[in-house]
Design a protein around this motif. Structure first.
Motif, PDB file in Angstrom:
ATOM      1  N   PRO A 105       0.630  -2.979 -12.411  1.00 19.56           N
ATOM      2  CA  PRO A 105       0.463  -4.440 -12.326  1.00 19.56           C
ATOM      3  C   PRO A 105      -0.576  -4.831 -11.284  1.00 19.56           C
ATOM      4  CG  PRO A 105       2.556  -3.771 -11.352  1.00 19.56           C
ATOM      5  CD  PRO A 105       1.945  -2.537 -11.947  1.00 19.56           C
ATOM      6  N   CYS A 106      -1.049  -6.061 -11.430  1.00 21.00           N
ATOM      7  CA  CYS A 106      -2.119  -6.565 -10.580  1.00 21.00           C
ATOM      8  C   CYS A 106      -1.540  -7.642  -9.661  1.00 21.00           C
ATOM      9  CB  CYS A 106      -3.202  -7.136 -11.492  1.00 21.00           C
ATOM     10  SG  CYS A 106      -4.610  -7.772 -10.628  1.00 21.00           S
ATOM     11  N   PRO A 287      -8.508   6.877   8.641  1.00 19.45           N
ATOM     12  CA  PRO A 287      -8.230   5.451   8.424  1.00 19.45           C
ATOM     13  C   PRO A 287      -9.405   4.756   7.738  1.00 19.45           C
ATOM     14  CG  PRO A 287      -8.810   5.831  10.725  1.00 19.45           C
ATOM     15  CD  PRO A 287      -8.835   7.173  10.055  1.00 19.45           C
ATOM     16  N   VAL A 288      -9.425   4.839   6.433  1.00 21.61           N
ATOM     17  CA  VAL A 288     -10.534   4.256   5.659  1.00 21.61           C
ATOM     18  C   VAL A 288      -9.969   3.455   4.500  1.00 21.61           C
ATOM     19  CG1 VAL A 288     -10.800   6.506   4.485  1.00 21.61           C
ATOM     20  CG2 VAL A 288     -12.608   4.804   4.269  1.00 21.61           C
ATOM     21  N   LEU A 289     -10.557   2.280   4.242  1.00 21.95           N
ATOM     22  CA  LEU A 289     -10.182   1.494   3.065  1.00 21.95           C
ATOM     23  C   LEU A 289     -11.242   1.713   2.001  1.00 21.95           C
ATOM     24  CD1 LEU A 289      -9.162  -1.998   4.558  1.00 21.95           C
ATOM     25  CD2 LEU A 289      -7.848   0.132   4.487  1.00 21.95           C
ATOM     26  N   PHE A 290     -10.820   2.171   0.845  1.00 20.89           N
ATOM     27  CA  PHE A 290     -11.720   2.297  -0.297  1.00 20.89           C
ATOM     28  C   PHE A 290     -11.522   1.033  -1.141  1.00 20.89           C
ATOM     29  CE2 PHE A 290     -10.669   6.782   0.710  1.00 20.89           C
ATOM     30  CZ  PHE A 290     -11.946   7.312   0.830  1.00 20.89           C
ATOM     31  N   ILE A 291     -12.520   0.184  -1.200  1.00 19.57           N
ATOM     32  CA  ILE A 291     -12.372  -1.049  -1.990  1.00 19.57           C
ATOM     33  C   ILE A 291     -13.266  -0.958  -3.220  1.00 19.57           C
ATOM     34  CG2 ILE A 291     -12.563  -3.568  -1.991  1.00 19.57           C
ATOM     35  CD1 ILE A 291     -11.974  -3.595   0.961  1.00 19.57           C
ATOM     36  N   CYS A 292     -12.618  -0.782  -4.372  1.00 18.79           N
ATOM     37  CA  CYS A 292     -13.380  -0.670  -5.618  1.00 18.79           C
ATOM     38  C   CYS A 292     -13.438  -2.028  -6.307  1.00 18.79           C
ATOM     39  CB  CYS A 292     -12.728   0.342  -6.561  1.00 18.79           C
ATOM     40  SG  CYS A 292     -13.576   0.438  -8.151  1.00 18.79           S
ATOM     41  N   ILE A 321      -3.138   9.192  -2.054  1.00 23.43           N
ATOM     42  CA  ILE A 321      -3.548   8.004  -1.290  1.00 23.43           C
ATOM     43  C   ILE A 321      -2.769   6.780  -1.772  1.00 23.43           C
ATOM     44  CG2 ILE A 321      -5.500   6.410  -0.885  1.00 23.43           C
ATOM     45  CD1 ILE A 321      -7.347   8.779  -0.826  1.00 23.43           C
ATOM     46  N   ARG A 322      -2.199   6.032  -0.822  1.00 23.24           N
ATOM     47  CA  ARG A 322      -1.481   4.799  -1.168  1.00 23.24           C
ATOM     48  C   ARG A 322      -2.478   3.783  -1.746  1.00 23.24           C
ATOM     49  NH1 ARG A 322       1.983   2.929   3.729  1.00 23.24           N
ATOM     50  NH2 ARG A 322       2.935   4.966   3.405  1.00 23.24           N
ATOM     51  N   SER A 323      -2.093   3.129  -2.819  1.00 26.91           N
ATOM     52  CA  SER A 323      -3.072   2.323  -3.560  1.00 26.91           C
ATOM     53  C   SER A 323      -2.470   1.031  -4.087  1.00 26.91           C
ATOM     54  CB  SER A 323      -3.601   3.123  -4.758  1.00 26.91           C
ATOM     55  OG  SER A 323      -4.019   4.405  -4.361  1.00 26.91           O
ATOM     56  N   ILE A 324      -3.325   0.063  -4.314  1.00 21.69           N
ATOM     57  CA  ILE A 324      -2.872  -1.215  -4.893  1.00 21.69           C
ATOM     58  C   ILE A 324      -3.950  -1.773  -5.818  1.00 21.69           C
ATOM     59  CG2 ILE A 324      -3.745  -2.637  -2.972  1.00 21.69           C
ATOM     60  CD1 ILE A 324      -1.241  -4.428  -3.325  1.00 21.69           C
ATOM     61  N   ARG A 325      -3.490  -2.466  -6.866  1.00 19.54           N
ATOM     62  CA  ARG A 325      -4.414  -3.172  -7.769  1.00 19.54           C
ATOM     63  C   ARG A 325      -4.285  -4.660  -7.458  1.00 19.54           C
ATOM     64  NH1 ARG A 325      -3.937  -1.423 -13.730  1.00 19.54           N
ATOM     65  NH2 ARG A 325      -5.885  -0.341 -13.325  1.00 19.54           N
ATOM     66  N   VAL A 326      -5.424  -5.312  -7.287  1.00 19.64           N
ATOM     67  CA  VAL A 326      -5.419  -6.709  -6.853  1.00 19.64           C
ATOM     68  C   VAL A 326      -6.295  -7.546  -7.786  1.00 19.64           C
ATOM     69  CG1 VAL A 326      -5.922  -8.247  -4.901  1.00 19.64           C
ATOM     70  CG2 VAL A 326      -5.278  -5.902  -4.459  1.00 19.64           C
ATOM     71  N   ASP A 327      -5.915  -8.799  -7.951  1.00 23.11           N
ATOM     72  CA  ASP A 327      -6.776  -9.746  -8.666  1.00 23.11           C
ATOM     73  C   ASP A 327      -7.949 -10.076  -7.735  1.00 23.11           C
ATOM     74  OD1 ASP A 327      -8.020 -11.930  -9.772  1.00 23.11           O
ATOM     75  OD2 ASP A 327      -6.171 -12.960 -10.336  1.00 23.11           O
ATOM     76  N   ALA A 356      -9.898  -3.801  -7.042  1.00 23.23           N
ATOM     77  CA  ALA A 356      -9.961  -5.251  -7.248  1.00 23.23           C
ATOM     78  C   ALA A 356     -10.519  -5.520  -8.641  1.00 23.23           C
ATOM     79  CB  ALA A 356     -10.850  -5.883  -6.184  1.00 23.23           C
ATOM     80  N   LEU A 357      -9.691  -6.135  -9.493  1.00 22.75           N
ATOM     81  CA  LEU A 357     -10.143  -6.438 -10.862  1.00 22.75           C
ATOM     82  C   LEU A 357     -10.964  -7.725 -10.830  1.00 22.75           C
ATOM     83  CD1 LEU A 357      -6.961  -5.635 -13.000  1.00 22.75           C
ATOM     84  CD2 LEU A 357      -8.751  -4.096 -12.168  1.00 22.75           C
TER      85      LEU A 357
END
Ligand SMILES: Cc1ncc(C[n+]2csc(CCOP(=O)(O)OP(=O)(O)O)c2C)c(N)n1
Ligand SMILES: [K+]
Length: 472
Positions: A105-106, A287-292, A321-327, A356-357
């Motif tokens: 889910p987003c 400590p890095v944020l991968f923002i796709c 890696i802990r991950s999240i899908r975001v609008d 990030a969608l």
């Protein structure tokens, strides 16, 4: 891991030894005796269709090992201690599915109309921050439109807009601190804008004039700022990802209260650098944020030609890696996700992946006509139905923080400032030709000196082909 398994199990005695070791048995006869005690009535599996017997047939002691392994598979309560943790056994031939039934889910906070979704979790933003987020999104859009037009008029050599991706740019930047080190692609100038890069500085870079920090040696939109912790954009897709992990590891060693943040597109995830970076970040606990920014298109390549996974978010888990899908078109969700991710990355010293969608509403760049590979209707739909600016504006308006008057004042002020910055940058002298050959070597090597000589000879013999505004 696959390699490790293959090599570990390549010798028959090794497998036996691992199993013995992990169950705490000393000798082979001990194993056999123990199995016979606990497995007196287990019917042996037979036949060539039984993969276990096939495996065991290749072993030194098929009889003993066969019943041993069968028992392991049949008993759900037993586990194998294996590098990485305990592994449960299963008697079923069970392949991991290539996809879950439900897509990941987003996360969103504002609906398509900019209304707050009931019970949504988000990090509260002050009026001041919310107004700056919205104002910077508007500024970015105006800057993009004016630079784009300037390129169409032949005043700039190249340009790429971030239109449609303003929320990812600005709201993510708002959730970081100035000490966090940015490793951008080329579609995140909003992060620089948020940090205080002026419209004049943007214009100087795009015109490659002598005030440009890169001294005119990069294409337009390949910005960089030492002062603002923003590494210079490299056109080579995904090279910034391993760089970001290295920087994050350095912040970790220095025990800094900061993280590295890298941005990239869906297309970038097809590069080896993406995979190498995620893996090493997980292993080194960087400590890095991968923002796709998954915007659907890598120039003319749709994501369906890029990957068959459930987008990018699931790849984080594969690397641990802990991950999240975001609008990505919901500024409030983007802000909240990045803010939370940043805290986890620093507190727990771990990488986080954010997918990030979004949608690239503009053409890929001024070298592209995107209606050749996608419909105008698709572009229009995203621009209207999922517009990141209008959604956020609705929210700040509903809080009483914005009005039509502030909107029109902002727009006319930024437009004026932008046009002035453009005028000044265009008029400013270009860097001297010599800059093409300096700043890399202390003493230039002979081939570089030869190249400089050749350029100067060519200019002397064809002066009409050399731009008159670049001093020799
Ligand atoms: C290693 C490499 N291969 C190819 C290119 C040519 N190229 C420039 S941009 C681009 C598409 C990148 O798409 P994506 O990473 O999804 O980012 P987006 O442009 O959509 O923001 C390609 C293939 C390049 N710059 N570098
Ligand atoms: K893309």
């Amino acid at each position: 891991m696959a390699l490790h398994l293959r090599s570990s199990f390549s010798s028959k005695s090794t497998l036996l030894n691992i199993l013995r070791h992990n169950l705490g048995f000393g000798s082979r006869s001990h194993v056999t005796r123990h199995i016979r005690q606990i497995l007196p009535h287990d019917p042996p599996l037979r036949g060539s269709q039984n993969p276990i017997s096939r495996l065991c047939n290749t072993m030194a002691e098929p009889e003993t090992l066969s019943s041993f392994v069968q028992h392991e598979y049949a008993n759900n309560h037993q586990v194998m201690d294996f590098p990485g943790g305990k592994v449960a056994f299963t008697p079923e031939i069970q392949f991991i599915s290539e996809s879950d039934k439900e897509r990941v889910p987003c996360y969103r906070v504002l609906d398509d109309n900019g209304q707050l979704i009931t019970n949504s979790q988000f990090v509260q933003v002050s009026e001041e921050v919310a107004v700056k987020i919205y104002s910077d999104m508007v500024t970015l859009q105006i800057m993009d439109n004016i630079f784009y037009e300037a390129q169409r008029q032949g005043r700039l050599s190249f340009y790429a807009t971030a239109i449609g991706e303003e929320a990812i740019n600005i709201a993510s930047a708002a959730a970081l601190t100035p000490q966090d080190v940015i490793f951008p692609q080329y579609r995140e100038p909003g992060v620089l804008l948020w940090r205080g890069f002026t419209l004049q500085e943007f214009a100087n870079q795009c015109f490659g004039n002598k005030s440009d920090y890169g001294k005119g040696r990069q294409m337009p939109v390949h910005y960089g700022s030492n002062k603002l912790n923003y590494f210079t954009v490299s056109a080579t897709i995904a090279t910034q990802l391993p760089n970001a992990v290295g920087a994050a590891y350095s912040l970790k060693m220095d025990k800094k209260d900061a993280c590295a943040v890298t941005y990239f597109g869906d297309g970038g995830t097809s590069e080896g650098d993406f995979h190498a970076a995620l893996n090493i970040a997980a292993v080194m606990e960087a400590p890095v944020l991968f923002i796709c920014r998954n915007n659907g298109w890598a120039i003319s390549t749709p994501t369906s030609d890029q990957f068959r996974s459930d987008g990018v978010v699931v790849k984080g888990r594969a690397y641990g890696i802990r991950s999240i899908r975001v609008d990505g078109n919901d500024a409030l969700a983007m802000y909240s996700a990045v803010h939370t991710a940043r805290e986890m990355a620093i507190r727990e010293q771990r990488p986080i992946l954010i997918e990030a969608l979004t949608y690239r509403v503009g053409h890929h760049s001024t070298s592209d006509d995107s209606t050749r590979y996608r419909s105008a209707g698709e572009i229009e739909w995203w621009n209207k139905a999922r517009n990141p600016l209008s959604r956020f504006r609705t929210w700040i308006e509903s809080n009483g923080w914005w009005s039509d008057k502030t909107e029109s004042d902002l727009r006319s002020r930024i437009k004026k400032e932008m046009l002035e910055a453009l005028r000044v940058a265009e008029k400013t002298e270009k860097p001297n030709l010599q800059n093409m050959f300096s700043d890399v070597y202390d003493v230039p090597p002979s081939n570089l000196r030869e190249q400089e000589l050749l350029v100067r000879q060519t200019i002397n013999s064809h002066p009409q082909d050399y731009p008159s505004d670049v001093p020799l």
